[in-house]
Design a protein around this motif. Structure first.
Motif, short mmCIF file in Angstrom:
data_model
loop_
_atom_site.label_atom_id
_atom_site.label_comp_id
_atom_site.label_asym_id
_atom_site.label_seq_id
_atom_site.Cartn_x
_atom_site.Cartn_y
_atom_site.Cartn_z
N ALA A 233 38.76 48.67 45.43
CA ALA A 233 39.22 47.61 44.51
C ALA A 233 38.60 46.27 44.87
N LEU A 234 37.30 46.27 45.04
CA LEU A 234 36.62 45.00 45.30
C LEU A 234 36.49 44.22 44.00
N TYR A 235 36.25 42.92 44.12
CA TYR A 235 36.00 42.11 42.94
C TYR A 235 34.52 42.24 42.61
N PRO A 236 34.20 42.96 41.57
CA PRO A 236 32.79 43.31 41.34
C PRO A 236 31.91 42.13 41.00
N HIS A 237 32.53 41.06 40.50
CA HIS A 237 31.70 39.93 40.07
C HIS A 237 31.48 38.93 41.19
N LEU A 238 32.13 39.15 42.33
CA LEU A 238 31.97 38.21 43.43
C LEU A 238 31.09 38.82 44.50
N PHE B 34 38.28 35.25 48.83
CA PHE B 34 39.22 35.13 47.72
C PHE B 34 40.66 34.86 48.16
N GLY B 35 41.13 35.67 49.09
CA GLY B 35 42.51 35.50 49.54
C GLY B 35 42.72 34.18 50.28
N LYS C 272 25.32 39.81 48.64
CA LYS C 272 25.24 40.88 47.65
C LYS C 272 26.58 41.06 46.93
N ARG C 273 26.48 41.66 45.74
CA ARG C 273 27.70 42.03 45.02
C ARG C 273 28.06 43.47 45.37
N PRO C 274 29.31 43.85 45.16
CA PRO C 274 29.71 45.22 45.48
C PRO C 274 28.79 46.27 44.89
N ARG D 108 41.03 31.42 49.81
CA ARG D 108 41.04 30.33 48.83
C ARG D 108 42.39 30.27 48.15
N ARG E 12 38.38 42.19 53.80
CA ARG E 12 39.21 41.39 52.91
C ARG E 12 40.66 41.37 53.37
N ASN F 239 34.33 37.92 47.89
CA ASN F 239 35.41 38.87 48.08
C ASN F 239 36.24 38.53 49.30
#
Ligand SMILES: Nc1ncnc2c1ncn2[C@@H]1O[C@H](COP(=O)(O)OP(=O)(O)OP(=O)(O)O)[C@@H](O)[C@H]1O
Ligand SMILES: Nc1ncnc2c1ncn2[C@@H]1O[C@H](COP(=O)(O)OP(=O)(O)OP(=O)(O)O)[C@@H](O)[C@H]1O
Ligand SMILES: [Mg+2]
Ligand SMILES: [Mg+2]
Lengths: 269, 378, 404, 286, 378
Positions: B86-91, B99-100, B130-132, B102, B147, B96
């Motif tokens: 469940a990674l954030y694919p756009h970050l 995120f928490g 890199k992105r996921p 922030r 994460r 990633n």
């Protein structure tokens, strides 16, 4: 496989050519110095730039163009914001009023706009918003289409990702802004585009809600070439040609933000 | 936090299917509890219930003494490694990880520092941008792990966080996690299928099966004193050998007959109500080619069907005289060859007896002085 | 305009703001703006605010504006919609005093005799005429010559028209004689009225509020209407376009046609390629022409009616009528307009000649819906969807429902 | 439902709820009320009970318009969606060339209808581009707009031409949201273009489909501007779609009560349609 | 098929990053080749290249002797288990399994039968009607596995197909796969991080590292004769102990000095050009508490820092006299306790020597008669 690919390419190009054929006619018409030959098949004289010059120096046309740009931009941005929030909430949050909102959306989709005009007109006149930009913008600040589109796309966001963000301690607002909005990008761009175009093509509302010519928009300018006994074709098509450009520029600009694979690698499934 | 995680009388249904009914679990504050169980038994679901992302059908969940059954996941003070990442694919990886932090308004330079540290610890330094979608499976898993770790919440839920890593990296990550736990003293609920992880990382291990905990105990308790046949056979690979036997009490001994086997156990220590029909269990590593330190052992005559060479050990697939399969695990390149017949030794202290209901009646380890591993006996 | 705006009155003279709505027509817009400037210069206390609305949308715009009770002061609309507005109490009756006239008759006398026919509803006059038209015959001299017809002797009876049409129509009907103006409410009426009225019939009996197409006259007129032209011909500017290109050889249209046709097709030249003639009549019957007019009207809720009428009156004064005619081609039928320098053309003279026997069609609050019903019947006859009798009955039924 | 979630949801939805209540729900109620009245846009509405509805069901023009609308909807929506989808699939992939093609297909969609209809009037006129093409195709010239048998199809061609680009873009957006690896799996499983299209692409796109179908159908059943501009509903009412009939009644004949009744009937029909669509796909809400 | 899978001179770049350059691999027809390597080394990418879903930057791929470099994935006669499953989310488990068969127009009743069989073999019988979203992680993985197996193509690509299964199930699935391979004789390319899988399933094992194959050989070759330090330390957990040493040749012996250690090896068998500076390697399981079968062994004096009890074995973390960490792996409950000092034995045959370039110079197993596991030596 390669043959298949080039076949597809040929078919596509053929289709596009077919789509563009009428536009050829349009350029022919727009380039005519007068309305003498209306077959739209072959050029007789090329006065496109004269025609455009004539339109642009008319004085009102540029103003209408600016109004359209302003209103269409404001409306589409507002609509994207409101629709994104509501569509996402409808799809991915449980809250009181959710069913009501969904029903409202469907009603709005199903109600003929012409019938809505009068009550809204009366309402805006009560609050004194006729003849103002807000009166031209507010009735389109959101759209059933936008909410609905965003909802359909938001249903495709893996819940797991939202859960992860919740566990990460992000507020629901943050999740919406930082996770949902980026993932919904193609949908939001589409809403933006649809609503921009809807406003770009909105003839009747600016006509009835504004009685100041300074507030009028492009479709009214186009309609103005239509007189009691016919239309000034070469000018009208030239004007239509001009009016294609802004949305087309917007679209080609937005195109680069249409990217596939936004959800790639997020979840293993 | 003063109370770790409590799952009380929790029931979870999917439609008709009851996944677990009135289940209880208490993870103490700062404890590292490992959950194991067969695929599909509900481990992830339990985690998700604790995290607050799966509603309970009934029951209560508390974290740190606070009832959070209906609290928002973000209000539970937990971090989670999702089995499916469940990674954030756009970050980017950085995004990633950040995120928490922030979300919790951690200062920018602290975030930068922690990302650098976590990236380093997880071997992701080169992948931070890199992105996921551009990562390998193992890299993604490490991001998911990072994460959860980077935020240092009070409790962690980790769902098979190392399953896609290579052995070397896994050792390293295991050490990293143990060190991390030692440092943060967070409560950890950890799902794994890896025996090494279960045995070395957990303060306690909980074995989940068919909607209930078959046993909860320290790793050695679980391994050396499995409460049921299920626990005995589930942990340990190859699994424990089981032989149906009949128990005949004699004066101060009990004779176990199984096929041509006749093994005698000292009566002392055996339960008085030992049922007649029992199952004898002993693990493959308890089948020795020979025992020469004087430990009392039972003889096991068998023929080698075939052997598997794992490099660091050999697995011998045996058949006893009545043809029952028995597995032995020997040091590499030792023991009889394929087709050879030999008599193996099974130390008395390594035997387990189970009743017909599958519950354990007796563990041979009771015979050892204090139930501790036998001392250096050279 | 805000509430404390000064308004004009016969005492104070024209002052304050007047909002005028009319349809957009480039030539007119230019002329009108110039006139506003001129008027405002003369009456500096007046501010005229024009709004030029695309013609197709003018009625919708007005309907909604009237809904909120805040319409413009002055509007220029087709006289045929006058009854619709007047019946809803949207219009102020003409106030002769505001024109400096002692009575209505005095005011009327400043105009052509028939000029207010279309502007009267239930014995009240609601506006003054502008863009006054009577439809007559236009024909292509070149086509006549090709068909061996004398271009200097245009047909004068409907029977002749039919005969000529036959000669002018080629085998596949890709070239025709007279082509009606199809698919347009008002033009359908204007084309049809000379036929039925010339036979002594009428579209509706206004006193009994009944449709009267299903009468021998009505059916004959319908059948005649259906026998001419080719409804399948299509041109972006409709019948005007077909005529301008010579596809059709005859057209029933107004004075404006003389400049419209060369605008569509620069090769068509008045007097050389095409020409006009008086409206035909049925052999042995009286001539009946159809006409229409636009009107200046003042809203009942207008804030500044005096100034509005004053302005309109001013527009008919001095040389203004002449200037308007030459600049825009719009006729304001003031008495003696035909003697103005810009009215010396043939079409103006024909218009003038026809005025006495011009019929402006029914004056009905349900005019639009009624004429749509007429259009439906005419179309179904000419497209051969219905025979004349069925179409006539359908119209009469529809009128019965509309006017009930 | 946690309170946090409920609050967030309500907060995010609030602007939309306010908007829809003000600009749609209240007008809908007004329309409902007006449908029982006689109202000419001036003065006060007169209560007439069910008269408007009674008149509607006995009016030939209403039924013929309803028929035209049905035809129009079916043949505007069906081909548009099919063409758009077939075109969108190859165009959804990345690439400069494809972006260009997308842009070109999109041009008609960005053209204001007023301009587009005029263009098509020219195309359809005698000796125009349509005739030229038809002759080239061996069909021969046709009275495209002036024959009641052709006009509706001519209108449909224009509408499809105008809107197909929009639907292409919607489908492109939908396609881009699909999981790429599933298509890889299908390729390995031996599925070819058609099979992948029907068994993977189409089912995965079902949410986009619901959207497109609902929006296209409701849109088509309410649209009158193209018919109004291109043919004014003619010839012989062959293109008078119900919304045009409604519009004429409302604004040309000032019969707002009757128009409201038509709107209410349309509303009910569309609500039934939209909700069927919704329940058909409700099962896949995760 | 007559030629298995060939990867020839394949280069793969992601932007600037060169993942591998001019790599070659030949999997023989019917062979079961296991690829191992650290996370992110490109195993999945290689698989995807063979499958045809990732374009090569340059090079050639052949399957069954046919150049398929530019062929459609469906034309390559392969089945694949994706590391991230890639299940059809809109289809039930049944539908997922049937998809490929339907694409190949297998008759309906055959499909039904095969689904039943595969479902049974994978323990998914109860889940056949569920959609992927309703499955547990392990269940999803089994569906992914089943989808590749059910079609019985000529070649299989399996990317960590068992990583999310519990040990018991993994044993079962392993057996299932071996049996399956035996039956179908398909060519298999198999990625795993599990040593047991690598050692027992593969005909050969290929070790991928930093864009090249460090070694390709049979499992025992890889394990007993690792070509490089990397291979030696990568396989086997805990990893091989390494001690820097200096080699001094004496008459017919070579003395290795490392810290206080002084070990002597028979010169015979050692390469003539043995460098002076070497690294001694020996695996944790080679560190014995005592050796009493007479095998020549080297003494290793060390103190136990701490021990990990894995149930079936104990891992002892030692420090030698100079403080260097050494790991030993002993049978459970044997060996010295924490803090105790003892002298361990490392059999000569278990030693490895590596040169300064990281390449192996010598493997102790050469000393054993025939390089085979030592015979039964009681
Ligand atoms: N949404 C759902 N609907 C129906 N059944 C479900 C749903 N989600 C999970 N299940 C079932 O619940 C059971 C438990 O799932 P869960 O994911 O908790 O298993 P697990 O113990 O984590 O297994 P694994 O080790 O394979 O990950 C499984 O049998 C699964 O099929
Ligand atoms: N699309 C991409 N863009 C850039 N880099 C990529 C992309 N895909 C993969 N990589 C990089 O290529 C390398 C190899 O990835 P690959 O998935 O083949 O690794 P792997 O050996 O399968 O690892 P694992 O065992 O973790 O699954 C990784 O470092 C990864 O980050
Ligand atoms: Mg799980
Ligand atoms: Mg991988």
């Amino acid at each position: 496989m390669r043959i298949g690919r080039s076949l597809t390419a040929v078919a596509l190009i053929g289709f596009v050519a077919l789509m563009l054929l009428p536009l050829y006619s349009m350029v022919v018409l727009a380039s005519a110095p007068d309305d003498g030959d209306l077959s739209g098949l072959g050029f007789h004289g090329f006065a496109l730039f004269d025609n455009i010059g004539q339109i642009m120096t008319d004085g009102r046309f540029p103003r209408y163009l600016m109004n359209s740009l302003l209103i269409a931009s404001a409306v589409s941005v507002l609509d994207v914001a409101i629709s994104a929030a509501a569509g996402y909430a409808l799809a991915r949050l449980r809250f009181p009023g959710r069913a009501a909102l969904l029903n409202l959306v469907v009603v709005a989709l199903s109600l003929t706009p012409a019938i809505v005009m009068i009550p809204v007109f009366v309402m805006l006149s009560e609050i004194g918003w006729l003849n103002s930009y807000q009166g031209l913008i507010a009735p389109f600040a959101a759209s059933a289409l936008g909410v609905f589109l965003v909802r359909q796309f938001a249903l495709g966001i893996p819940v797991q990702m939202l859960h992860a963000a919740r566990v990460d301690g992000a507020s629901e607002l943050r999740i919406f802004l930082r996770i949902a909005v980026p993932l919904l990008r193609p949908a939001l761009l589409t809403v933006l585009l649809l609503q921009f175009l809807a406003q770009w093509d909105n003839l009747i509302w600016p006509l009835i809600a504004a009685s100041e010519q300074d507030l009028w928009t492009l479709p009214l300018a186009l309609s103005s070439f239509e007189g009691e006994h016919g239309i000034v074709y070469h000018l009208q098509t030239a004007a239509a040609l001009i009016s294609i450009l802004p949305p087309l520029v917007l679209f080609s600009f937005l195109q680069r933000y249409y990217v596939s694979g936004l959800t790639l690698g997020g979840v293993k499934r | 936090m003063t109370d770790g995680i409590r799952v009380e009388q929790v029931t979870k249904r999917y439609g008709q299917q009851v996944l677990f009914a009135d289940i209880d679990l208490h993870v103490q504050d700062g404890e590292f509890l490992v959950i194991v169980g067969p695929s599909g038994c509900g481990k992830s679901t339990l985690m998700r219930i604790v995290a607050g992302i799966e509603p309970v059908s009934s029951g209560r969940v508390t974290v740190g003494g606070r009832d959070v059954t209906h609290a928002h996941p973000g209000d539970r003070g937990i971090g989670m490694v999702f089995q499916d990442y469940a990674l954030y694919p756009h970050l980017s990886v950085e995004g990633n990880l950040a995120f928490g932090l922030r979300a919790h308004r951690v200062p920018k330079d602290v975030i930068r520092q922690r990302i650098a540290d976590t990236g380093e610890a997880l071997g992701l330094t080169d992948q931070l941008k890199k992105r996921p979608g551009q990562l390998s499976g193992g890299q993604r898993q490490r991001v998911a792990l990072g994460r959860a770790m980077i935020r240092e919440p009070a409790a962690y839920l980790m769902d098979e966080p190392l399953s896609n890593l290579d052995a070397a990296l896994r050792v390293q990550m295991r050490a990293e996690l143990i060190e991390f736990h030692r440092r943060t003293r967070g409560t950890v609920l950890y799902v794994t299928h890896d025996q090494v992880e279960a045995m070395t990382m957990g303060d306690r291990v909980a074995v989940l099966n068919e909607g209930e905990f078959a046993q909860i105990g320290t790793p050695s308790e679980i391994y050396e004193r499995p409460a049921t046949v299920f626990v005995a056979t589930f942990l340990g690979s190859p699994r424990m050998n089981l032989l149906d036997a009949t128990a005949h009490p004699y004066e101060d001994e009990v004779e176990l007959t199984s096929g041509e086997l006749k093994w005698r156990l000292p009566r002392k220590g055996l339960p008085a109500d030992l049922p007649e029909s029992v199952r004898i269990g002993f693990r493959p590593e308890s089948v020795h080619a020979r025992v020469d330190d004087g430990t009392p052992a039972c003889p096991l005559a068998a023929t080698v069907s075939y052997r598997e060479n794992l490099g660091n050990e050999s697995i011998l697939h045996l058949r006893d005289s009545t043809g029952r399969p028995i597995v032995a695990r020997l040091p590499p390149r030792t023991g009889p060859r394929d087709g050879e017949h030999a008599t193996f030794q099974v130390p008395l202290t390594d035997l387990h007896l189970f009743g017909p209901d599958g519950r354990a009646c007796w563990h041979g380890i009771e015979l050892a002085a204090d139930g501790q591993p036998l001392p250096w006996s050279a | 305009g805000s509430a404390d705006q000064p308004v004009g009155s016969s005492k104070a003279g024209p002052q304050g703001q007047v909002v005028v709505w009319m349809h957009e027509e480039p030539a007119n817009t230019k002329y009108f703006n110039a006139k506003i400037a001129e008027y405002q210069k003369k009456y500096p206390k007046v501010s005229i605010k024009p709004l030029y609305v695309p013609i197709a949308n003018l009625d919708t715009k007005l309907s909604t504006a009237f809904t909120t009770g805040a319409p413009p002061d002055l509007i220029k609309v087709g006289a045929w919609t006058l009854a619709e507005r007047a019946s809803k109490g949207q219009l102020a009756p003409l106030a002769p005093a505001d024109f400096g006239a002692g009575s209505l008759d005095q005011l009327k006398s400043r105009f052509e005799a028939n000029a207010f026919a279309a502007l009267t509803y239930e014995n009240q006059v609601y506006g003054t005429p502008i863009d006054f038209n009577s439809v007559h015959l236009w024909y292509r001299r070149d086509r006549f010559e090709q068909a061996g017809l004398d271009p200097d002797k245009p047909p004068t009876t409907w029977e002749q028209i039919a005969e000529y049409s036959q000669k002018l129509t080629n085998a596949d009907a890709s070239k025709v004689g007279l082509q009606w103006q199809l698919a347009d409410n008002i033009w359908a009426m204007l084309n049809f009225i000379p036929l039925i009225r010339g036979l002594g019939g009428q579209i509706i009996d206004e006193s009994s509020r009944r449709g009267t197409l299903n009468t021998p006259e009505g059916i004959k007129a319908l059948e005649y209407y259906g026998s001419l032209g080719n409804p399948k011909l299509s041109d972006p500017v409709g019948a005007f376009g077909l005529f301008a290109k010579g596809t059709s050889a005859m057209l029933m249209s107004g004075r404006f046609t003389s400049s419209l046709i060369p605008a569509i097709n620069p090769e068509a030249k008045l007097g050389k390629t095409f020409d006009s003639a008086i409206v035909p009549s049925w052999a042995g019957k009286e001539k009946v022409a159809a006409g229409y007019s636009w009107g200046w009207m003042v809203a009942k809720k207008a804030k500044n009616p005096y100034t509005a009428w004053h302005f309109i009156n001013w527009l008919t004064e001095g040389d203004n009528v002449n200037q308007q005619l030459s600049a825009t081609g719009l006729v304001t039928p003031t008495a003696g307009w035909q003697k103005l320098p810009s009215a010396s053309d043939k079409a103006s003279q024909q218009l003038e000649e026809q005025i006495p026997y011009t019929d402006f069609g029914p004056v009905l609050p349900q005019w639009t819906e009624t004429i749509k019903a007429l259009l439906d019947s005419l179309e179904s006859v000419i497209h051969k969807k219905q025979d004349a009798r069925t179409a006539a009955t359908a119209f009469d039924d529809a009128v019965g429902r509309i006017l009930k | 439902m946690t309170t946090v979630e409920a609050r967030a949801g309500a907060g995010l939805a609030a602007p939309a709820i306010v908007y829809f209540v003000l600009f749609w729900a209240l007008p809908a109620l007004a329309a409902l009320y007006l449908s029982f009245t006689s109202y000419d846009l001036s003065g006060t509405p007169q209560w007439v009970g069910l008269d408007n509805y009674r008149e509607m069901v006995t009016s030939d023009e209403f039924w013929s318009s309803a028929g035209v609308t049905l035809l129009y909807t079916v043949f505007a929506v069906g081909p548009t969606i099919v063409i758009a989808l077939v075109v969108a699939v190859p165009l959804a992939k990345p690439g400069r060339f494809r972006a260009w093609l997308r842009g070109l297909i999109f041009i008609p969609a960005v053209m204001p209808l007023v301009g587009a209809t005029v263009l098509w009037q020219v195309i359809y006129s005698t000796g125009g581009l349509a005739d030229a093409l038809a002759r080239a195709a061996g069909v021969g010239a046709r009275p495209w707009l002036t024959d009641s048998d052709y006009a509706i199809w001519a209108l449909l061609v224009m509408v499809i031409w105008k809107y197909v680009g929009l639907y292409v873009i919607i489908f492109v957006a939908g396609l881009q949201a699909l999981p790429a690896n599933v298509f890889e799996a299908a390729a390995i499983d031996g599925a070819r273009t058609l099979r992948t299209f029907f068994l993977v692409t189409v089912p995965l796109l079902r949410r986009t489909f619901t959207f497109v179908i609902v929006v296209a159908v409701t849109g088509a059943m309410q649209s009158f501007v193209p018919a109004y501009l291109l043919t004014k509903g003619g010839p012989v009412n062959a293109t008078q779609v119900l919304p045009l009939y409604l519009y004429n009644n409302a604004f040309s004949y000032s019969r707002f009560g009757y128009a409201s009744a038509i709107a209410i009937v349309l509303l009910v029909v569309l609500l039934i349609f939209a909700f069927t669509q919704f329940t058909l796909v409700r099962s896949d809400e995760e």
